[in-house]
Design an enzyme around this catalytic site. Structure first.
Site, PDB file in Angstrom:
ATOM      1  N   GLU A 131     -82.836   9.728  15.390  1.00 58.88           N
ATOM      2  CA  GLU A 131     -82.822  11.079  15.958  1.00 58.88           C
ATOM      3  C   GLU A 131     -84.277  11.388  16.286  1.00 58.88           C
ATOM      4  OE1 GLU A 131     -80.270  13.174  16.507  1.00 58.88           O
ATOM      5  OE2 GLU A 131     -78.627  12.360  15.313  1.00 58.88           O
ATOM      6  N   HIS A 139     -74.961  11.003  23.906  1.00 63.79           N
ATOM      7  CA  HIS A 139     -74.786  12.458  24.044  1.00 63.79           C
ATOM      8  C   HIS A 139     -75.605  12.941  25.240  1.00 63.79           C
ATOM      9  CE1 HIS A 139     -73.567  12.650  19.569  1.00 63.79           C
ATOM     10  NE2 HIS A 139     -72.497  12.734  20.332  1.00 63.79           N
ATOM     11  N   HIS A 157     -80.667   8.932  19.574  1.00 72.06           N
ATOM     12  CA  HIS A 157     -80.228  10.317  19.772  1.00 72.06           C
ATOM     13  C   HIS A 157     -81.433  11.248  19.642  1.00 72.06           C
ATOM     14  CE1 HIS A 157     -75.720   9.833  19.083  1.00 72.06           C
ATOM     15  NE2 HIS A 157     -76.182   8.633  18.757  1.00 72.06           N
ATOM     16  N   GLU A 204     -79.187  14.995  25.287  1.00 71.21           N
ATOM     17  CA  GLU A 204     -80.335  14.463  24.535  1.00 71.21           C
ATOM     18  C   GLU A 204     -81.213  13.616  25.457  1.00 71.21           C
ATOM     19  OE1 GLU A 204     -78.233  12.575  21.294  1.00 71.21           O
ATOM     20  OE2 GLU A 204     -77.354  14.476  20.648  1.00 71.21           O
ATOM     21  N   ARG A 255     -72.650  17.953  25.927  1.00 70.68           N
ATOM     22  CA  ARG A 255     -72.812  16.894  24.928  1.00 70.68           C
ATOM     23  C   ARG A 255     -71.822  15.737  25.123  1.00 70.68           C
ATOM     24  NH1 ARG A 255     -73.764  16.178  19.130  1.00 70.68           N
ATOM     25  NH2 ARG A 255     -71.964  15.285  18.073  1.00 70.68           N
TER      26      ARG A 255
HETATM   27 ZN   LIG Z   1     -76.626  12.696  19.602  1.00 68.00          ZN
END
Ligand SMILES: [Zn+2]
Ligand SMILES: *[C@@H]1O[C@H](CO)[C@@H](O)[C@H](O)[C@H]1NC(C)=O
Ligand SMILES: *[C@@H]1O[C@H](CO)[C@@H](O)[C@H](O)[C@H]1NC(C)=O
Ligand SMILES: *[C@@H]1O[C@H](CO)[C@@H](O)[C@H](O)[C@H]1NC(C)=O
Ligand SMILES: *[C@@H]1O[C@H](CO)[C@@H](O)[C@H](O)[C@H]1NC(C)=O
Length: 420
Positions: free
Chosen positions: A381, A179, A307, A182, A237
């Protein structure tokens, strides 16, 4: 003549300073929907795209009693706040002026010197040269290969990290930058390779580790999107592929893998942030990664995908609420990994299966890798929990990477002790 030159210089500085999409006085709000009326309201405001969903990535993924982070355009803030108050939907303001956050991130970029600065965010040009240089300077430990090209024709690189002993070794695949916005994710992949290179000859544990296994690192998958987030829209994104018949660009690469593709938690609308694409593996970036992993599935024992944000360590499944066969083992491993991570700066992570820990999302790379037979499949994340969100300041790159290294090394040692 003088004026002309000055003007050109001015334009050049501006175009490097910050993306052109402006978010002046836009706010980021965190909402706490508690009932069906609140959910309906959020679906309604998302329809004309008045607000931009940060977490989760779209209104359909919102559930009661979770938190929702949205960006609200400046001219909508007052109206939205009064409507929220009318229906008693609780919220807090996470960011007062988003444009200031974005500009700070560009203005405060650390000055660069001849040595690569791992505590700065880097443009794609800088990262691309870095991949060449780190391989060139460490020929016994790092080699670079191209695993495919992006939609716009750029190279997608993989760094093969590990002592070339000549014997076939087990490997861990790790990708960053799926993405675009990020940014902490590619920063971590670069940090990881730097750490390995620096410690390989000095820390016996690391020497042994990289004599026994290889790390296959893709520092940026979605290169086109990453560049777009630097030059045009900091909050981009998706990929940058064109969608015939639609004015909206891009597919969510993490909804494009062959894992119950385009069912729950993804959208068939090209304008959605979670658009699954016209068909499975429609994105060249996804094909590159999926082909590489399929071709090397006999040696790849773990799959890690990086991410941000939310501070979570997720394992399958995300595509529905079923639990993977190795649920217990993955859960224990995740718990131990987040404990290691927390030991450094007391950063707290939540862990669990994707669907129940964050939201249902089909077509994700971690579920796909697990169903392909890669038992140890995790999504990180990274920081933070929303104060800066995607705009995590450079001052947090070092602590974020240091603590994440502990979790990744923990998983690595575990995998090596539990080869299959
Ligand atoms: Zn992501
Ligand atoms: C959500 O929170 C409210 C208020 O605390 C509570 O009454 C309700 O039962 C919760 N709903 C769910 C689905 O957990
Ligand atoms: C959502 O929109 C529908 C249709 O316009 C409307 O009837 C409903 O009252 C709205 N709900 C909320 C909570 O705003
Ligand atoms: C790398 O592997 C080779 C071949 O097995 C071995 O001789 C060498 O000592 C290893 N390098 C280090 C630094 O351990
Ligand atoms: C995977 O293997 C196929 C068939 O051998 C080959 O054509 C392709 O280039 C390989 N792709 C990658 C990314 O290794």
């Amino acid at each position: 003549m003088m004026e002309g030159l000055l003007f050109l210089g001015f334009v050049a500085v501006i175009s490097e300073a910050a993306p052109v999409e402006l978010y002046s006085r836009d706010k980021v709000l965190r909402l706490k929907p508690e009932n069906e009326q609140h959910l309906q309201f959020l679906r309604n405001v998302s329809l004309p795209e008045q607000v931009d969903f940060w977490k989760p990535a779209c209104a359909e993924l919102v559930t009661t009693n979770g938190t929702v982070d949205i960006r609200v355009p400046a001219d909508w803030v007052a109206k939205l706040q009064s409507e929220l108050e009318k229906i008693a939907l609780k919220y807090e303001v996470l960011t007062e002026d988003l444009q200031i956050l974005i500009e700070n991130q560009f203005d405060q970029r650390s000055t660069r010197d001849i040595h690569y600065n791992y505590e700065a965010y880097h443009s794609w040009n800088e990262i691309e040269s870095w991949t060449a240089r780190i391989a060139e300077e460490n020929p016994d430990l790092v080699s670079r290969m191209e695993i495919g090209k992006t939609y716009e024709g750029r190279s997608i690189y993989l760094l093969w990290v590990g002592n070339r002993t000549g014997a076939e070794k087990p490997a861990i695949f790790m990708d960053c930058g799926i993405h675009a916005r990020e940014w902490i994710s590619p920063a971590f992949c670069q940090w990881f390779v730097k750490e390995v290179v620096e410690s390989y000859n000095s820390i016996p544990l690391i020497t042994t580790l990289f004599n026994q296994l290889d790390f296959l690192v893709v520092p940026v998958i979605n290169v086109d999107g990453y560049i777009y987030s630097w030059t045009k829209n900091r909050l981009w994104r998706k990929t940058r592929s064109k969608n015939p018949g639609s004015g909206c660009v891009g597919t969510d690469p993490n909804r494009n893998f062959d894992a119950k593709w385009c069912t729950l938690g993804s959208s068939s609308d090209p304008c959605s942030e979670i658009y699954c694409g016209p068909h499975v593996e429609s994105e060249k970036e996804v094909i590159a990664v999926a082909d590489f992993i399929r071709n090397h599935s006999s040696i790849i024992k773990a799959y890690l995908t990086i991410h941000s944000y939310s501070q979570l360590l997720l394992y399958p499944y995300s595509y529905d609420n079923s639990l993977p066969f190795h649920h217990k083992e993955l859960d224990d491993l995740a718990w131990n990994a987040v404990e290691k991570l927390r030991s450094l700066y007391d950063t707290k992570y939540t862990y669990g299966p994707g669907a129940s820990t964050i939201y249902i999302a089909s077509g994700g790379s971690d579920d796909w890798a697990y169903d392909l037979g890669i038992k140890y499949s995790f999504t990180f994340e990274l920081r933070d929990t929303g104060q800066y969100g995607f705009l995590l300041p450079e001052s947090q790159i070092k602590p974020t990477c240091e603590e994440t290294m502990l979790a990744v090394y923990h998983i690595t040692h575990y995998v090596l002790d539990h080869l299959y």
